[in-house]
Design a protein around this motif. Structure first.
Motif: not given
Length: 146
Positions: A54-71
Motif C-alpha cells: 500500500f502506498t499513500t493512495k494506491q495498492f501496488e499488486f505484484n504478480m508473477i506470470i509464467i507462460i510455458m509450453d512443452l519442449v
C-alpha cells in the motif's frame, strides 16, 4: 470504485479464455504448485501473487506470470517456444493496457520477462515475468464498512 485482486484474477482468466493459443489454459496458485497440476493443455499460463504494498493512495499488486509450453527432449523447438511466448506476453500487455480499465488499474510501464528452459517436473520452456498492477485506493474512514 476500488478494483480487487479477485477482479484482476478474473481479467487474467478472460485473457486466457480469449487467447487463441492459450485456449483457457490457466491456473492460479503458488509457484511450487506448477509441477503438481496433473494433466494440462499446453501452452499454459500460471499466475501467482507476490509481495505487494500500500502506498499513500494506491495498492501496488505484484504478480508473477509464467507462460510455458512443452519442449522437445533435444530442446530443438526451444527458440520457437520462446518466440511464441514472447508474443503472448506482448498480447497480455496490450490486453491489460486497455484504456477502458484506466479508472480501475494501470500496469507499471516496465514489464521484465525472463526466459527459462526445461523447468519444473515437465519438460517445459517459456518465460516468466512480474507485473505490477497499480490500483487506486481512495478510501477514507467514511467509506469503511463499519
Amino acid at each position: 470504485m476500488n478494483y480487487t485482486i479477485n477482479q484482476i484474477k478474473n481479467r487474467l482468466q478472460e485473457f486466457a479464455n480469449q487467447h487463441l493459443q492459450l485456449k483457457g489454459s490457466i491456473a492460479f496458485g503458488e509457484v511450487e504448485e506448477v509441477s503438481n497440476l496433473g494433466v494440462v493443455q499446453f501452452p499454459y499460463m500460471f499466475c501467482t501473487p507476490q509481495p505487494s504494498s500500500f502506498t499513500t493512495k494506491q495498492f501496488e499488486f505484484n504478480m508473477i506470470i509464467i507462460i510455458m509450453d512443452l519442449v522437445e527432449k533435444d530442446l530443438s523447438n526451444r527458440w520457437e517456444i520462446w518466440s511464441d511466448i514472447q508474443l503472448m506476453f506482448s498480447d497480455l500487455r496490450a490486453f491489460l493496457n486497455d484504456s477502458n480499465f484506466d479508472d480501475y488499474y494501470i500496469i507499471q510501464d516496465e514489464f521484465v520477462i525472463t526466459p527459462f528452459a526445461d523447468r519444473f517436473s515437465d519438460d517445459v520452456t517459456g518465460w516468466s515475468g512480474e507485473i505490477k498492477f497499480i490500483i487506486n485506493e481512495l478510501k477514507d474512514k467514511c467509506s469503511l464498512p463499519i
